[in-house]
Design a protein around this motif. Structure first.
Motif, PDB file in Angstrom:
ATOM      1  N   ASN A   7       0.736  -1.166  -0.016  1.00  0.00           N
ATOM      2  CA  ASN A   7       0.241   0.154   0.064  1.00  0.00           C
ATOM      3  C   ASN A   7       1.017   1.166   0.066  1.00  0.00           C
ATOM      4  O   ASN A   7       2.085   1.189   0.016  1.00  0.00           O
ATOM      5  CB  ASN A   7      -0.777   0.006   1.152  1.00  0.00           C
ATOM      6  N   PHE A   8       0.173   2.355  -0.068  1.00  0.00           N
ATOM      7  CA  PHE A   8       1.063   3.655  -0.111  1.00  0.00           C
ATOM      8  C   PHE A   8       0.168   4.561   0.982  1.00  0.00           C
ATOM      9  O   PHE A   8      -1.012   4.450   1.199  1.00  0.00           O
ATOM     10  CB  PHE A   8       1.192   4.150  -1.457  1.00  0.00           C
ATOM     11  N   SER A   9       1.101   5.855   1.224  1.00  0.00           N
ATOM     12  CA  SER A   9       0.482   7.055   2.115  1.00  0.00           C
ATOM     13  C   SER A   9       1.088   8.157   1.420  1.00  0.00           C
ATOM     14  O   SER A   9       2.024   8.083   1.153  1.00  0.00           O
ATOM     15  CB  SER A   9       0.815   6.646   3.492  1.00  0.00           C
ATOM     16  N   ASP A  10       0.238   9.102   1.594  1.00  0.00           N
ATOM     17  CA  ASP A  10       0.683  10.582   1.039  1.00  0.00           C
ATOM     18  C   ASP A  10       0.940  11.207   2.469  1.00  0.00           C
ATOM     19  O   ASP A  10       0.212  11.437   3.427  1.00  0.00           O
ATOM     20  CB  ASP A  10      -0.294  11.320   0.228  1.00  0.00           C
ATOM     21  N   ASP A  11       2.089  11.903   2.341  1.00  0.00           N
ATOM     22  CA  ASP A  11       2.616  12.887   3.495  1.00  0.00           C
ATOM     23  C   ASP A  11       2.870  14.300   2.862  1.00  0.00           C
ATOM     24  O   ASP A  11       3.991  14.428   2.608  1.00  0.00           O
ATOM     25  CB  ASP A  11       3.789  12.398   4.150  1.00  0.00           C
ATOM     26  N   GLY A  12       1.794  15.341   2.865  1.00  0.00           N
ATOM     27  CA  GLY A  12       2.041  16.271   2.052  1.00  0.00           C
ATOM     28  C   GLY A  12       2.383  16.065   0.545  1.00  0.00           C
ATOM     29  O   GLY A  12       1.488  15.397  -0.188  1.00  0.00           O
ATOM     30  N   GLU A  13       3.380  16.701   0.109  1.00  0.00           N
ATOM     31  CA  GLU A  13       3.859  16.085  -1.371  1.00  0.00           C
ATOM     32  C   GLU A  13       4.490  14.989  -1.549  1.00  0.00           C
ATOM     33  O   GLU A  13       4.798  14.936  -2.822  1.00  0.00           O
ATOM     34  CB  GLU A  13       4.490  17.533  -1.828  1.00  0.00           C
ATOM     35  N   VAL A  14       4.672  14.248  -0.662  1.00  0.00           N
ATOM     36  CA  VAL A  14       5.587  13.029  -0.641  1.00  0.00           C
ATOM     37  C   VAL A  14       4.634  11.855  -0.556  1.00  0.00           C
ATOM     38  O   VAL A  14       3.888  11.757   0.422  1.00  0.00           O
ATOM     39  CB  VAL A  14       6.950  12.902   0.064  1.00  0.00           C
ATOM     40  N   ARG A  15       4.782  10.924  -1.463  1.00  0.00           N
ATOM     41  CA  ARG A  15       3.941   9.776  -1.390  1.00  0.00           C
ATOM     42  C   ARG A  15       5.042   8.446  -0.964  1.00  0.00           C
ATOM     43  O   ARG A  15       6.162   8.391  -1.494  1.00  0.00           O
ATOM     44  CB  ARG A  15       3.432   9.411  -2.560  1.00  0.00           C
ATOM     45  N   HIS A  16       4.566   7.635  -0.134  1.00  0.00           N
ATOM     46  CA  HIS A  16       5.255   6.606   0.296  1.00  0.00           C
ATOM     47  C   HIS A  16       4.955   5.144   0.145  1.00  0.00           C
ATOM     48  O   HIS A  16       3.629   5.033   0.044  1.00  0.00           O
ATOM     49  CB  HIS A  16       5.585   6.793   1.788  1.00  0.00           C
ATOM     50  N   LEU A  17       5.921   4.125  -0.157  1.00  0.00           N
ATOM     51  CA  LEU A  17       5.448   2.767  -0.426  1.00  0.00           C
ATOM     52  C   LEU A  17       5.638   2.046   1.029  1.00  0.00           C
ATOM     53  O   LEU A  17       6.540   1.996   1.613  1.00  0.00           O
ATOM     54  CB  LEU A  17       6.162   2.149  -1.444  1.00  0.00           C
ATOM     55  N   HIS A  18       4.768   1.111   1.104  1.00  0.00           N
ATOM     56  CA  HIS A  18       4.532   0.327   2.467  1.00  0.00           C
ATOM     57  C   HIS A  18       4.338  -0.927   1.909  1.00  0.00           C
ATOM     58  O   HIS A  18       3.643  -1.360   1.088  1.00  0.00           O
ATOM     59  CB  HIS A  18       3.617   0.979   3.504  1.00  0.00           C
ATOM     60  N   LEU A  19       5.095  -2.094   2.787  1.00  0.00           N
ATOM     61  CA  LEU A  19       4.612  -3.475   2.648  1.00  0.00           C
ATOM     62  C   LEU A  19       4.165  -3.851   3.836  1.00  0.00           C
ATOM     63  O   LEU A  19       4.621  -4.901   4.509  1.00  0.00           O
ATOM     64  CB  LEU A  19       5.887  -4.181   2.213  1.00  0.00           C
ATOM     65  N   GLY A  20       2.679  -3.618   4.131  1.00  0.00           N
ATOM     66  CA  GLY A  20       1.998  -4.045   5.102  1.00  0.00           C
ATOM     67  C   GLY A  20       2.443  -3.527   6.411  1.00  0.00           C
ATOM     68  O   GLY A  20       2.071  -4.114   7.482  1.00  0.00           O
ATOM     69  N   THR A  21       3.416  -2.403   6.641  1.00  0.00           N
ATOM     70  CA  THR A  21       3.761  -2.059   7.887  1.00  0.00           C
ATOM     71  C   THR A  21       4.033  -0.668   7.594  1.00  0.00           C
ATOM     72  O   THR A  21       3.867   0.052   6.748  1.00  0.00           O
ATOM     73  CB  THR A  21       5.208  -2.594   8.306  1.00  0.00           C
ATOM     74  N   PRO A  22       4.320   0.180   8.834  1.00  0.00           N
ATOM     75  CA  PRO A  22       4.373   1.708   8.770  1.00  0.00           C
ATOM     76  C   PRO A  22       6.001   1.832   8.038  1.00  0.00           C
ATOM     77  O   PRO A  22       5.790   3.190   7.611  1.00  0.00           O
ATOM     78  CB  PRO A  22       4.403   2.159  10.310  1.00  0.00           C
ATOM     79  N   TRP A  23       6.755   1.025   8.064  1.00  0.00           N
ATOM     80  CA  TRP A  23       8.207   1.308   7.658  1.00  0.00           C
ATOM     81  C   TRP A  23       8.010   1.659   5.998  1.00  0.00           C
ATOM     82  O   TRP A  23       7.131   1.171   5.386  1.00  0.00           O
ATOM     83  CB  TRP A  23       9.146   0.209   7.672  1.00  0.00           C
ATOM     84  N   ILE A  24       8.803   2.741   5.613  1.00  0.00           N
ATOM     85  CA  ILE A  24       8.872   3.190   4.510  1.00  0.00           C
ATOM     86  C   ILE A  24       9.736   2.363   3.554  1.00  0.00           C
ATOM     87  O   ILE A  24      10.953   2.382   3.848  1.00  0.00           O
ATOM     88  CB  ILE A  24       9.087   4.789   4.366  1.00  0.00           C
ATOM     89  N   GLN A  25       9.307   1.833   2.460  1.00  0.00           N
ATOM     90  CA  GLN A  25      10.146   1.062   1.429  1.00  0.00           C
ATOM     91  C   GLN A  25      10.643   1.873   0.025  1.00  0.00           C
ATOM     92  O   GLN A  25      11.105   1.313  -0.501  1.00  0.00           O
ATOM     93  CB  GLN A  25       9.227  -0.031   1.230  1.00  0.00           C
ATOM     94  N   GLY A  26       9.787   3.316   0.211  1.00  0.00           N
ATOM     95  CA  GLY A  26      10.343   4.016  -1.096  1.00  0.00           C
ATOM     96  C   GLY A  26       9.203   5.089  -0.824  1.00  0.00           C
ATOM     97  O   GLY A  26       8.191   5.337  -0.400  1.00  0.00           O
ATOM     98  N   SER A  27      10.070   6.118  -1.779  1.00  0.00           N
ATOM     99  CA  SER A  27       9.203   7.412  -1.808  1.00  0.00           C
ATOM    100  C   SER A  27       9.329   8.207  -3.009  1.00  0.00           C
ATOM    101  O   SER A  27      10.475   7.958  -3.865  1.00  0.00           O
ATOM    102  CB  SER A  27       9.801   8.323  -0.486  1.00  0.00           C
TER     103      SER A  27
END
Length: 275
Positions: free
Chosen positions: A15-35
């Motif tokens: 899944n992914f999340s957006d933090d302002g202008e930056v989008r982050h990739l996650h693999l089922g955890t809060p840890w950021i796997q890419g942005s």
């Protein structure tokens, strides 16, 4: 991603999340796997990922577009997009998880495959042994972690020997060493067993604890003035912060491991976990 240490385990949710202008990739955890910065999708957002481009210091800028880059682990596609779009290189990426590929195409602006961009869905450990790739890769970028981000999934001398066999004479491998259970010193020993200690260069860790190591297929010892001039050219041409790399990038053989490690780091992947 690469092969899982427990093949019977279910693949993680992507899944992914957006933090302002930056989008982050996650693999089922809060840890950021890419942005990815949404308004600059082909730039490289994370500092350690920018450092994965340090192989550019060892080649003439005018020759880059004629070279072949390979990424082991797609993540959010930052390296693949940069090599394909900005550097205009032939680019191949190997990714185990089809959902990561689908998310990158849908939400991280990964371009469709074309004459210069190829996506291989498969196990990186098997793919690096394919005869078709041997001796043909100029830049091999290795960032292989599972959803737990505890240590590199592939991190043994045999794997690194397979990586070396992929490279052209001028080729380089860059690898991200990170994780709660990983040991920088042990990983460097394994890379040195495959490449030779005189072929290794390393950055000091980022604030988040990512240490990028570079290994040359053919060791060289360019003068700092030459590397500094190359760094200025890289920064001017492609916008990477290469000039400041020179303050934190050294041959491993000339730098004590403790000097590269810095203070002990806590658990994490890159950046801090999301609230």
């Amino acid at each position: 991603m690469a092969r899982k240490k427990n093949p019977a385990a279910e693949p993680p949710e992507v899944n992914f999340s957006d933090d302002g202008e930056v989008r982050h990739l996650h693999l089922g955890t809060p840890w950021i796997q890419g942005s990815m910065r949404v308004d600059a999708p082909f730039d490289i957002e994370l500092e350690y990922v920018q450092r994965m481009m340090a192989w550019l210091l060892f080649v003439e800028p005018a020759s880059v577009a004629g070279r072949h880059a390979m990424q082991l682990g797609l993540g959010a596609g930052a390296l693949t997009k940069f090599c394909h779009k900005k550097l205009r290189m032939r680019t191949t990426v190997v990714e185990l998880h089809p959902q990561v590929l689908a998310l990158c195409r849908g939400w991280f602006k990964l371009p469709p495959e074309d004459a210069r961009l190829s996506v291989v869905l498969g196990d990186a450990a098997a793919e690096v042994r394919r005869p078709a790739w041997q001796g043909g890769i100029d830049a091999l970028q290795v960032d292989l972690y599972d959803h737990e981000a505890a240590a590199p999934v592939l991190d043994d001398a045999g794997f690194y020997a397979d990586c070396r066999a992929l490279l052209t004479d001028e080729g380089c491998m860059t690898v991200n060493l990170f994780g709660r259970a990983s040991s920088y010193a042990r990983s460097v020993e394994k890379i040195a067993a495959a490449f030779g200690a005189d072929a290794l260069w390393a950055f000091k860790p980022t604030r988040e604890g990512n240490t990028v190591v570079l290994a040359q297929r053919t060791p060289s010892a360019p003068k700092r003035t030459v590397l500094a001039a190359r760094a200025e050219a890289i920064q001017a041409r492609w916008g990477l912060p290469a000039a400041k790399w020179m303050r934190v990038f050294r041959p491993v053989a000339r730098e004590p491991v403790s000097g590269l490690l810095g203070p002990p780091r806590g658990p994490g992947r890159v950046e801090s976990p999301l609230p």
